[in-house]
Scaffold this motif. Structure first.
Motif, PDB file in Angstrom:
ATOM      1  N   MET A  50       0.841  -1.204   0.000  1.00 26.85           N
ATOM      2  CA  MET A  50       0.000   0.000   0.000  1.00 26.85           C
ATOM      3  C   MET A  50       0.875   1.251   0.000  1.00 26.85           C
ATOM      4  SD  MET A  50      -3.168  -0.614  -0.405  1.00 26.85           S
ATOM      5  CE  MET A  50      -3.866   0.983  -0.048  1.00 26.85           C
ATOM      6  N   ALA A  51       1.986   1.212   0.704  1.00 27.54           N
ATOM      7  CA  ALA A  51       2.894   2.366   0.704  1.00 27.54           C
ATOM      8  C   ALA A  51       3.446   2.591  -0.704  1.00 27.54           C
ATOM      9  CB  ALA A  51       4.023   2.149   1.706  1.00 27.54           C
TER      10      ALA A  51
ATOM     11  N   ALA B 203      -1.185   2.744   9.414  1.00 22.58           N
ATOM     12  CA  ALA B 203       0.217   3.013   9.067  1.00 22.58           C
ATOM     13  C   ALA B 203       0.314   4.113   8.014  1.00 22.58           C
ATOM     14  CB  ALA B 203       0.890   1.732   8.571  1.00 22.58           C
ATOM     15  N   LEU B 204      -0.574   4.091   7.016  1.00 18.87           N
ATOM     16  CA  LEU B 204      -0.565   5.148   6.005  1.00 18.87           C
ATOM     17  C   LEU B 204      -0.873   6.506   6.631  1.00 18.87           C
ATOM     18  CD1 LEU B 204      -2.463   3.408   3.062  1.00 18.87           C
ATOM     19  CD2 LEU B 204      -0.009   3.860   3.210  1.00 18.87           C
ATOM     20  N   LEU B 205      -1.826   6.520   7.553  1.00 20.07           N
ATOM     21  CA  LEU B 205      -2.190   7.781   8.213  1.00 20.07           C
ATOM     22  C   LEU B 205      -1.083   8.273   9.142  1.00 20.07           C
ATOM     23  CD1 LEU B 205      -5.960   7.067   8.927  1.00 20.07           C
ATOM     24  CD2 LEU B 205      -4.980   8.561   7.157  1.00 20.07           C
ATOM     25  N   THR B 206      -0.310   7.348   9.693  1.00 22.72           N
ATOM     26  CA  THR B 206       0.850   7.748  10.501  1.00 22.72           C
ATOM     27  C   THR B 206       1.862   8.468   9.615  1.00 22.72           C
ATOM     28  OG1 THR B 206       0.544   5.917  12.042  1.00 22.72           O
ATOM     29  CG2 THR B 206       2.741   6.916  11.957  1.00 22.72           C
ATOM     30  N   GLY B 207       2.084   7.926   8.420  1.00 20.74           N
ATOM     31  CA  GLY B 207       2.977   8.600   7.471  1.00 20.74           C
ATOM     32  C   GLY B 207       2.467   9.982   7.112  1.00 20.74           C
ATOM     33  N   LEU B 208       1.155  10.099   6.940  1.00 22.34           N
ATOM     34  CA  LEU B 208       0.547  11.399   6.662  1.00 22.34           C
ATOM     35  C   LEU B 208       0.790  12.361   7.824  1.00 22.34           C
ATOM     36  CD1 LEU B 208      -1.372  13.373   5.196  1.00 22.34           C
ATOM     37  CD2 LEU B 208      -3.271  12.135   6.261  1.00 22.34           C
ATOM     38  N   ALA B 209       0.592  11.896   9.039  1.00 25.10           N
ATOM     39  CA  ALA B 209       0.775  12.750  10.225  1.00 25.10           C
ATOM     40  C   ALA B 209       2.222  13.221  10.360  1.00 25.10           C
ATOM     41  CB  ALA B 209       0.332  12.005  11.481  1.00 25.10           C
ATOM     42  N   LYS B 210       3.156  12.476   9.803  1.00 26.72           N
ATOM     43  CA  LYS B 210       4.576  12.832   9.887  1.00 26.72           C
ATOM     44  C   LYS B 210       5.040  13.731   8.737  1.00 26.72           C
ATOM     45  CE  LYS B 210       7.183   9.258  10.656  1.00 26.72           C
ATOM     46  NZ  LYS B 210       7.720   7.891  10.719  1.00 26.72           N
TER      47      LYS B 210
ATOM     48  N   GLU C  71      -0.960  17.744   2.090  1.00 30.21           N
ATOM     49  CA  GLU C  71      -2.103  17.824   1.175  1.00 30.21           C
ATOM     50  C   GLU C  71      -2.023  16.753   0.088  1.00 30.21           C
ATOM     51  OE1 GLU C  71      -1.983  21.897  -0.112  1.00 30.21           O
ATOM     52  OE2 GLU C  71      -2.971  22.618   1.710  1.00 30.21           O
ATOM     53  N   GLN C  72      -0.827  16.553  -0.465  1.00 27.64           N
ATOM     54  CA  GLN C  72      -0.639  15.542  -1.509  1.00 27.64           C
ATOM     55  C   GLN C  72      -0.932  14.140  -0.959  1.00 27.64           C
ATOM     56  OE1 GLN C  72       3.387  14.821  -2.868  1.00 27.64           O
ATOM     57  NE2 GLN C  72       2.633  14.565  -4.958  1.00 27.64           N
ATOM     58  N   ARG C  73      -0.395  13.842   0.211  1.00 29.49           N
ATOM     59  CA  ARG C  73      -0.614  12.521   0.807  1.00 29.49           C
ATOM     60  C   ARG C  73      -2.077  12.332   1.194  1.00 29.49           C
ATOM     61  NH1 ARG C  73       4.180  10.218   4.354  1.00 29.49           N
ATOM     62  NH2 ARG C  73       3.378   8.345   3.379  1.00 29.49           N
ATOM     63  N   THR C  74      -2.727  13.389   1.648  1.00 31.10           N
ATOM     64  CA  THR C  74      -4.152  13.307   1.985  1.00 31.10           C
ATOM     65  C   THR C  74      -4.960  12.935   0.744  1.00 31.10           C
ATOM     66  OG1 THR C  74      -3.964  14.898   3.793  1.00 31.10           O
ATOM     67  CG2 THR C  74      -6.153  14.606   2.837  1.00 31.10           C
ATOM     68  N   ARG C  75      -4.661  13.580  -0.389  1.00 31.95           N
ATOM     69  CA  ARG C  75      -5.373  13.261  -1.635  1.00 31.95           C
ATOM     70  C   ARG C  75      -5.136  11.808  -2.052  1.00 31.95           C
ATOM     71  NH1 ARG C  75      -3.585  18.277  -2.937  1.00 31.95           N
ATOM     72  NH2 ARG C  75      -1.857  17.493  -4.175  1.00 31.95           N
ATOM     73  N   ARG C  76      -3.886  11.370  -1.991  1.00 33.63           N
ATOM     74  CA  ARG C  76      -3.576  10.002  -2.423  1.00 33.63           C
ATOM     75  C   ARG C  76      -4.225   8.972  -1.511  1.00 33.63           C
ATOM     76  NH1 ARG C  76       2.581  11.278  -3.664  1.00 33.63           N
ATOM     77  NH2 ARG C  76       2.691  10.815  -1.482  1.00 33.63           N
ATOM     78  N   ILE C  77      -4.143   9.166  -0.200  1.00 35.31           N
ATOM     79  CA  ILE C  77      -4.729   8.206   0.741  1.00 35.31           C
ATOM     80  C   ILE C  77      -6.250   8.203   0.626  1.00 35.31           C
ATOM     81  CG2 ILE C  77      -5.053   7.656   3.193  1.00 35.31           C
ATOM     82  CD1 ILE C  77      -2.114   8.647   3.591  1.00 35.31           C
ATOM     83  N   SER C  78      -6.850   9.374   0.464  1.00 36.32           N
ATOM     84  CA  SER C  78      -8.304   9.440   0.277  1.00 36.32           C
ATOM     85  C   SER C  78      -8.718   8.671  -0.972  1.00 36.32           C
ATOM     86  CB  SER C  78      -8.772  10.891   0.163  1.00 36.32           C
ATOM     87  OG  SER C  78      -8.552  11.568   1.372  1.00 36.32           O
TER      88      SER C  78
END
Length: 131
Positions: A7-8, A34-41, A49-56
């Motif tokens: 997933m990463a 785990a993906l959201l932890t990466g986003l929080a970091k 913003e980019q990671r939020t769009r991709r994870i969403s």
């Protein structure tokens, strides 16, 4: 069931998620965590913003499966079997494997740590190169 490492890769754009469509993909709630932890970091607003769009986008594409009582039972079986062989497994790996077992799903992973669970489970492991 897509493991966290795969997933990463999808989230970073290394693997095209459309290649997974024939496998009816899903991810564990642990993987999403785990993906959201990466986003929080994320270090910058633009990265966040980019990671939020991709994870969403991934969450819309890939269902997130929660843990259940059957997951706990499968986890206990995996953990007990691993401990009886003198092998302590990673809890996160065993929970993801237990969720895959519960749903009768393949586990798509690059993590060799799951190999040690093959002998104690009916888990079917795929590598992204096999897609």
């Amino acid at each position: 069931m897509i493991d966290t490492c795969v997933m990463a890769d999808i989230e970073r754009g290394v693997l095209d998620p459309r290649r997974l469509a024939p496998y009816d993909p899903a991810m564990s709630v642990l993987t999403l965590g785990a993906l959201l932890t990466g986003l929080a970091k994320a270090k910058t607003k633009a990265e966040r913003e980019q990671r939020t769009r991709r994870i969403s986008g991934l969450v819309r594409l890939v269902p997130v499966l929660d843990f259940s009582l059957r997951t706990a039972v499968a986890y206990a079986m995996l953990n007990a079997a691993a401990l009886s062989k003198g092998r302590e497994g990673q809890r996160s790996d065993m929970l993801i494997a237990a969720s895959a077992m519960e749903h009768g799903a393949f586990l798509l992973t690059k993590d060799k740590g799951f190999d040690r669970l093959r002998h104690v489970s009916r888990i079917k492991i795929l590598h992204p190169r096999d897609l």
